[in-house]
Design a protein around this motif. Structure first.
Motif, PDB file in Angstrom:
ATOM      1  N   SER A  21      -5.494  -0.951   1.723  1.00 46.43           N
ATOM      2  CA  SER A  21      -4.607  -1.594   2.691  1.00 46.43           C
ATOM      3  C   SER A  21      -5.102  -1.251   4.084  1.00 46.43           C
ATOM      4  CB  SER A  21      -3.160  -1.113   2.522  1.00 46.43           C
ATOM      5  OG  SER A  21      -3.068   0.262   2.828  1.00 46.43           O
ATOM      6  N   GLY A  22      -4.774  -2.099   5.034  1.00 39.40           N
ATOM      7  CA  GLY A  22      -5.174  -1.820   6.407  1.00 39.40           C
ATOM      8  C   GLY A  22      -4.291  -0.765   7.050  1.00 39.40           C
ATOM      9  N   LYS A  23      -3.049  -0.649   6.600  1.00 35.43           N
ATOM     10  CA  LYS A  23      -2.114   0.306   7.180  1.00 35.43           C
ATOM     11  C   LYS A  23      -1.305   0.978   6.075  1.00 35.43           C
ATOM     12  CE  LYS A  23       1.460  -1.160   9.512  1.00 35.43           C
ATOM     13  NZ  LYS A  23       2.561  -0.508   8.771  1.00 35.43           N
ATOM     14  N   GLY A  24      -0.689   2.106   6.424  1.00 36.58           N
ATOM     15  CA  GLY A  24       0.126   2.813   5.452  1.00 36.58           C
ATOM     16  C   GLY A  24       1.518   2.194   5.332  1.00 36.58           C
ATOM     17  N   GLY A  25       2.213   2.563   4.272  1.00 38.17           N
ATOM     18  CA  GLY A  25       3.594   2.136   4.110  1.00 38.17           C
ATOM     19  C   GLY A  25       3.797   0.761   3.520  1.00 38.17           C
ATOM     20  N   VAL A  26       2.731   0.148   2.996  1.00 32.87           N
ATOM     21  CA  VAL A  26       2.879  -1.202   2.437  1.00 32.87           C
ATOM     22  C   VAL A  26       2.994  -1.189   0.904  1.00 32.87           C
ATOM     23  CG1 VAL A  26       1.693  -2.283   4.374  1.00 32.87           C
ATOM     24  CG2 VAL A  26       0.374  -1.609   2.356  1.00 32.87           C
ATOM     25  N   GLY A  27       2.998  -0.002   0.302  1.00 31.23           N
ATOM     26  CA  GLY A  27       3.154   0.083  -1.144  1.00 31.23           C
ATOM     27  C   GLY A  27       1.858   0.053  -1.915  1.00 31.23           C
ATOM     28  N   LYS A  28       0.762   0.482  -1.291  1.00 33.37           N
ATOM     29  CA  LYS A  28      -0.554   0.452  -1.942  1.00 33.37           C
ATOM     30  C   LYS A  28      -0.613   1.354  -3.169  1.00 33.37           C
ATOM     31  CE  LYS A  28      -3.413   2.850   0.254  1.00 33.37           C
ATOM     32  NZ  LYS A  28      -3.133   4.014  -0.633  1.00 33.37           N
ATOM     33  N   SER A  29      -0.125   2.588  -3.037  1.00 33.95           N
ATOM     34  CA  SER A  29      -0.189   3.522  -4.164  1.00 33.95           C
ATOM     35  C   SER A  29       0.725   3.087  -5.307  1.00 33.95           C
ATOM     36  CB  SER A  29       0.172   4.933  -3.703  1.00 33.95           C
ATOM     37  OG  SER A  29      -0.788   5.432  -2.793  1.00 33.95           O
ATOM     38  N   THR A  30       1.894   2.568  -4.981  1.00 38.08           N
ATOM     39  CA  THR A  30       2.801   2.051  -6.006  1.00 38.08           C
ATOM     40  C   THR A  30       2.165   0.874  -6.732  1.00 38.08           C
ATOM     41  OG1 THR A  30       4.701   2.715  -4.659  1.00 38.08           O
ATOM     42  CG2 THR A  30       5.118   1.137  -6.424  1.00 38.08           C
ATOM     43  N   THR A  31       1.487   0.012  -5.977  1.00 37.31           N
ATOM     44  CA  THR A  31       0.785  -1.116  -6.585  1.00 37.31           C
ATOM     45  C   THR A  31      -0.335  -0.625  -7.487  1.00 37.31           C
ATOM     46  OG1 THR A  31       1.291  -2.537  -4.686  1.00 37.31           O
ATOM     47  CG2 THR A  31      -0.542  -3.208  -6.101  1.00 37.31           C
ATOM     48  N   THR A  32      -1.081   0.395  -7.026  1.00 36.00           N
ATOM     49  CA  THR A  32      -2.190   0.921  -7.812  1.00 36.00           C
ATOM     50  C   THR A  32      -1.723   1.431  -9.165  1.00 36.00           C
ATOM     51  OG1 THR A  32      -3.387   1.587  -5.803  1.00 36.00           O
ATOM     52  CG2 THR A  32      -4.063   2.609  -7.872  1.00 36.00           C
ATOM     53  N   ASP A 212      -7.182 -18.002   4.845  1.00 36.44           N
ATOM     54  CA  ASP A 212      -8.062 -17.814   6.000  1.00 36.44           C
ATOM     55  C   ASP A 212      -9.343 -17.071   5.649  1.00 36.44           C
ATOM     56  OD1 ASP A 212      -6.138 -19.075   7.477  1.00 36.44           O
ATOM     57  OD2 ASP A 212      -5.357 -17.256   8.433  1.00 36.44           O
ATOM     58  N   TYR A 213      -9.286 -16.218   4.636  1.00 42.51           N
ATOM     59  CA  TYR A 213     -10.451 -15.399   4.284  1.00 42.51           C
ATOM     60  C   TYR A 213     -11.063 -15.809   2.945  1.00 42.51           C
ATOM     61  CZ  TYR A 213      -9.746 -12.460   8.318  1.00 42.51           C
ATOM     62  OH  TYR A 213      -9.651 -12.013   9.617  1.00 42.51           O
ATOM     63  N   ASP A 214     -10.758 -17.025   2.509  1.00 40.02           N
ATOM     64  CA  ASP A 214     -11.383 -17.601   1.321  1.00 40.02           C
ATOM     65  C   ASP A 214     -11.256 -16.693   0.100  1.00 40.02           C
ATOM     66  OD1 ASP A 214     -12.699 -19.595  -0.064  1.00 40.02           O
ATOM     67  OD2 ASP A 214     -14.693 -18.758   0.308  1.00 40.02           O
ATOM     68  N   THR A 215     -10.082 -16.116  -0.060  1.00 42.87           N
ATOM     69  CA  THR A 215      -9.800 -15.351  -1.270  1.00 42.87           C
ATOM     70  C   THR A 215      -8.510 -15.917  -1.852  1.00 42.87           C
ATOM     71  OG1 THR A 215      -9.494 -13.121  -2.195  1.00 42.87           O
ATOM     72  CG2 THR A 215      -8.618 -13.510   0.023  1.00 42.87           C
ATOM     73  N   GLU A 216      -7.780 -15.167  -2.653  1.00 42.08           N
ATOM     74  CA  GLU A 216      -6.570 -15.737  -3.241  1.00 42.08           C
ATOM     75  C   GLU A 216      -5.438 -14.729  -3.277  1.00 42.08           C
ATOM     76  OE1 GLU A 216      -6.695 -16.250  -7.684  1.00 42.08           O
ATOM     77  OE2 GLU A 216      -8.846 -15.937  -7.311  1.00 42.08           O
ATOM     78  N   LEU A 217      -4.227 -15.268  -3.315  1.00 45.78           N
ATOM     79  CA  LEU A 217      -3.042 -14.443  -3.460  1.00 45.78           C
ATOM     80  C   LEU A 217      -2.842 -14.180  -4.945  1.00 45.78           C
ATOM     81  CD1 LEU A 217      -0.545 -13.140  -2.107  1.00 45.78           C
ATOM     82  CD2 LEU A 217       0.653 -15.315  -2.480  1.00 45.78           C
ATOM     83  N   LEU A 218      -2.998 -12.923  -5.347  1.00 44.58           N
ATOM     84  CA  LEU A 218      -2.909 -12.571  -6.761  1.00 44.58           C
ATOM     85  C   LEU A 218      -1.472 -12.510  -7.246  1.00 44.58           C
ATOM     86  CD1 LEU A 218      -5.583  -9.720  -6.800  1.00 44.58           C
ATOM     87  CD2 LEU A 218      -5.865 -12.053  -7.657  1.00 44.58           C
ATOM     88  N   GLY A 219      -0.543 -12.158  -6.337  1.00 42.02           N
ATOM     89  CA  GLY A 219       0.848 -12.063  -6.734  1.00 42.02           C
ATOM     90  C   GLY A 219       1.712 -11.541  -5.613  1.00 42.02           C
ATOM     91  N   SER A 220       3.008 -11.792  -5.699  1.00 41.14           N
ATOM     92  CA  SER A 220       3.977 -11.324  -4.708  1.00 41.14           C
ATOM     93  C   SER A 220       5.055 -10.517  -5.413  1.00 41.14           C
ATOM     94  CB  SER A 220       4.623 -12.510  -3.980  1.00 41.14           C
ATOM     95  OG  SER A 220       3.648 -13.257  -3.269  1.00 41.14           O
ATOM     96  N   LEU A 221       5.400  -9.387  -4.795  1.00 36.23           N
ATOM     97  CA  LEU A 221       6.377  -8.471  -5.386  1.00 36.23           C
ATOM     98  C   LEU A 221       7.561  -8.293  -4.460  1.00 36.23           C
ATOM     99  CD1 LEU A 221       3.555  -6.205  -6.541  1.00 36.23           C
ATOM    100  CD2 LEU A 221       5.334  -6.958  -8.123  1.00 36.23           C
ATOM    101  N   PRO A 222       8.760  -8.167  -5.002  1.00 35.71           N
ATOM    102  CA  PRO A 222       9.960  -8.052  -4.165  1.00 35.71           C
ATOM    103  C   PRO A 222      10.130  -6.642  -3.603  1.00 35.71           C
ATOM    104  CG  PRO A 222      10.581  -7.901  -6.458  1.00 35.71           C
ATOM    105  CD  PRO A 222       9.102  -8.183  -6.443  1.00 35.71           C
ATOM    106  N   LEU A 223      10.944  -6.543  -2.577  1.00 32.70           N
ATOM    107  CA  LEU A 223      11.370  -5.250  -2.043  1.00 32.70           C
ATOM    108  C   LEU A 223      12.637  -4.848  -2.787  1.00 32.70           C
ATOM    109  CD1 LEU A 223      11.368  -2.925   0.032  1.00 32.70           C
ATOM    110  CD2 LEU A 223      12.623  -4.447   1.585  1.00 32.70           C
ATOM    111  N   THR A 224      12.521  -3.846  -3.657  1.00 38.34           N
ATOM    112  CA  THR A 224      13.684  -3.374  -4.399  1.00 38.34           C
ATOM    113  C   THR A 224      13.701  -1.853  -4.404  1.00 38.34           C
ATOM    114  OG1 THR A 224      12.605  -3.263  -6.565  1.00 38.34           O
ATOM    115  CG2 THR A 224      13.554  -5.381  -5.936  1.00 38.34           C
ATOM    116  N   LEU A 225      14.887  -1.294  -4.342  1.00 38.04           N
ATOM    117  CA  LEU A 225      15.038   0.155  -4.368  1.00 38.04           C
ATOM    118  C   LEU A 225      14.562   0.735  -5.693  1.00 38.04           C
ATOM    119  CD1 LEU A 225      16.084   2.771  -3.065  1.00 38.04           C
ATOM    120  CD2 LEU A 225      18.351   2.218  -3.964  1.00 38.04           C
ATOM    121  N   LYS A 226      14.718  -0.017  -6.765  1.00 40.03           N
ATOM    122  CA  LYS A 226      14.398   0.489  -8.100  1.00 40.03           C
ATOM    123  C   LYS A 226      12.907   0.799  -8.236  1.00 40.03           C
ATOM    124  CE  LYS A 226      16.749  -1.136 -11.515  1.00 40.03           C
ATOM    125  NZ  LYS A 226      17.282  -1.984 -12.596  1.00 40.03           N
ATOM    126  N   ILE A 227      12.037  -0.058  -7.677  1.00 43.59           N
ATOM    127  CA  ILE A 227      10.591   0.190  -7.758  1.00 43.59           C
ATOM    128  C   ILE A 227      10.254   1.527  -7.115  1.00 43.59           C
ATOM    129  CG2 ILE A 227       8.319  -0.587  -6.999  1.00 43.59           C
ATOM    130  CD1 ILE A 227       9.288  -3.439  -7.200  1.00 43.59           C
TER     131      ILE A 227
END
Length: 279
Positions: A21-32, A212-227
């Protein structure tokens, strides 16, 4: 028997994917951690390397008991820790969890290099590397020392997060690591009381950056307290609720990554065809 090393690669590892991720706090480790568990659910052998030297979190997210240490192998090697069907290695397994990493860049890069070269992975299909945020020494060290197959960029729809995600994409392209796609985290918020869904950080950001960067959106995840709660408790969503809608999103992303890695391996093995034309 371990798989042989690729050129500049790692013994026992077929594919290496950086989650960044370019910045912290976006849920990178949770996604990993959830993507790793989703790949396991799809039948793959998976490892996680926590490359966030200054702020390692995979030990906690995986529920590895405090004080756990990797088993040594020979003079310098060490076995990863096994948990939830995943092989895991993190600097947090080698130090006291309350010890701050007050290191300059070269020291952190050296620590990462030791984790990469001394961990004895066992026949992994995929090694996911949980990268620190930003575009600094750790990222450059990884690009120079490991044959990374591709990177996944995690962002939120917020404009400032998207700006930093663009920098991350540009960085990987400069070091010739293909960007496999974008995961948009905290895409929407669904009210637990009334069910109202709202794009509180903006809408369509992940799709725009992918376009814009010729790649693709793999998926979108909601903001939930449970995650968040599940990751903090050491029971990430994919194992805590294996049939949930959120788990299905992670598994869909995992399937896309598996297809991309298969395609990449197939294209690398293609032999040029010789066409003989009779006059």
């Amino acid at each position: 028997m371990q798989a042989p090393a690729k050129a500049s690669g790692l013994p026992g590892v077929k594919h290496i994917i950086a989650i960044a991720s370019g910045k912290g706090g976006v849920g990178k480790s949770t996604t990993t951690v959830n993507l790793a568990l989703a790949l396991v659910a799809e039948g793959a052998k998976v490892g996680i390397l926590d490359a966030d030297i200054y702020g390692p979190s995979q030990g906690m997210m995986l529920g590895i008991p405090s004080g756990t240490r990797p088993e040594p192998v020979g003079d310098k090697g060490m076995k990863p820790v096994y948990i939830h069907g995943i092989q895991a290695m993190s600097i947090s397994l080698l130090i006291d969890e309350n010890t701050p990493m007050v290191w300059r860049g070269p020291m952190a890069s050296g620590a990462l290099q030791q984790l990469v070269t001394q961990t004895q992975w066992e026949n992994l299909d995929y090694l996911l590397i949980d990268m620190p945020p930003g575009t600094g020494d750790i990222q450059l060290t990884l690009a120079q020392k490991v044959a990374v197959d591709g990177a996944v960029i995690v962002t939120t729809p917020q404009d400032i997060a998207l700006l930093d995600a663009k920098r991350g994409i540009e960085m990987f392209r400069k070091v010739d690591i293909p960007v496999l796609g974008v995961v948009e985290n905290m895409s929407t918020h669904i009210c637990s009381q009334c069910g109202h869904e709202e794009h509180i950080f903006g809408a369509g950001g992940g799709q725009r950056i992918a376009r814009d960067y010729d790649t693709e959106l793999l998926g979108s995840l909601p903001l939930t307290l449970k995650i968040c709660q599940q990751a903090d408790s050491g029971q990430p969503t994919v194992v805590a609720e294996p049939e949930s809608d959120v788990t299905m999103v992670y598994r869909d992303i995992a399937k896309q990554l598996m297809v991309k890695m298969d395609d990449k391996a197939g294209s690398a093995k293609k032999v040029p065809q010789i066409n003989i034309i009779e006059d």
